[in-house]
Design an enzyme around this catalytic site. Structure first.
Site, PDB file in Angstrom:
ATOM      1  N   HIS A  21      11.905   3.309   2.152  1.00 19.25           N
ATOM      2  CA  HIS A  21      11.305   2.593   1.012  1.00 19.25           C
ATOM      3  C   HIS A  21      11.819   3.090  -0.333  1.00 19.25           C
ATOM      4  CE1 HIS A  21       7.660   5.128  -0.467  1.00 19.25           C
ATOM      5  NE2 HIS A  21       8.601   5.924  -0.018  1.00 19.25           N
ATOM      6  N   ASP A  22      12.479   4.238  -0.342  1.00 19.66           N
ATOM      7  CA  ASP A  22      13.032   4.774  -1.593  1.00 19.66           C
ATOM      8  C   ASP A  22      14.329   4.094  -2.024  1.00 19.66           C
ATOM      9  OD1 ASP A  22      11.029   6.668  -1.932  1.00 19.66           O
ATOM     10  OD2 ASP A  22      12.173   8.297  -1.023  1.00 19.66           O
ATOM     11  N   GLU A  59       6.599   3.790   7.540  1.00 18.09           N
ATOM     12  CA  GLU A  59       6.569   3.156   6.219  1.00 18.09           C
ATOM     13  C   GLU A  59       5.312   2.307   6.089  1.00 18.09           C
ATOM     14  OE1 GLU A  59       8.698   3.730   3.864  1.00 18.09           O
ATOM     15  OE2 GLU A  59      10.503   4.464   4.860  1.00 18.09           O
ATOM     16  N   GLU A  76       8.896  -1.615  -0.754  1.00 13.99           N
ATOM     17  CA  GLU A  76       8.148  -1.736   0.489  1.00 13.99           C
ATOM     18  C   GLU A  76       8.638  -3.036   1.128  1.00 13.99           C
ATOM     19  OE1 GLU A  76       6.428   0.857   1.277  1.00 13.99           O
ATOM     20  OE2 GLU A  76       6.319   1.732  -0.721  1.00 13.99           O
TER      21      GLU A  76
END
Length: 184
Positions: free
Chosen positions: A88-89, A116, A144
């Site tokens: 998600h980064d 996640e 996300e």
């Protein structure tokens, strides 16, 4: 989240696990404590793992600490590769690069476990994650994703999504378990 992970995901049958981007090893420590015969590898940037304690993560006979970048290479020969709040980064291209490096390290029987938050299909249920999605986009160009978006990302990296295991933790986390697409 670690207790929810142990409660809802079955780690039996995994003898060696690599925690990719595992920081100081809290998640790995929790998993190893619950599975006394499992071996672990904590993998993160050298300056990050420098602060990790082998004794806190099962001692030298149960855990290895390796410094490196998941954009370059991932330690090989594990049954499972766990990436908790890593994908998600990053945007899709960077996420694909990470996942392709994980796939290159994996043997045919291994699995990847993405932990996640999921964006739920119902917009009311999705609200708890959408504000984090906006923060990720603004702060680090990450995001996300929905189940379909994780499936697509995994497929592009050469995986097939085997199942999604909700952690029922109130924060919307799930384990996205995937295998190499060239295995059964």
């Amino acid at each position: 989240m670690a207790s929810a992970l142990l409660k809802h995901y079955d780690f039996h049958g995994i003898s060696r696990i690599v925690d990719v981007g595992g920081g100081h090893g809290f998640t790995l420590t929790t998993i190893l404590a619950d599975h006394p015969t499992m071996q672990g590898v904590l993998f993160d940037l050298p300056d990050v793992v420098a602060g990790a304690s082998l004794e806190a993560i099962g001692g030298r006979n149960r855990c290895e600490i390796i410094g490196g970048s998941f954009f370059e290479a991932i330690p090989a020969d594990a049954d499972a590769y766990i990436l908790k709040q890593i994908i998600h980064d990053w945007d899709d291209d960077q996420s694909l690069a990470i996942l392709q490096n994980v796939r290159a390290a994996m043997s045919g029987h291994a699995r990847v476990l993405l932990i996640e938050r999921r964006i739920e299909p119902d917009h009311r249920d999705a609200m708890r994650v959408l504000h984090i999605d906006m923060e990720m986009l603004v702060n680090v160009s990450g995001m996300e994703r929905t189940d379909a978006e994780y499936r697509s990302l995994l497929e592009q990296a050469g995986f097939r999504l085997a199942r999604v295991v909700p952690l029922l933790d109130g924060a919307g986390f799930a384990v996205f378990e995937a295998m190499r697409s060239d295995t059964n």
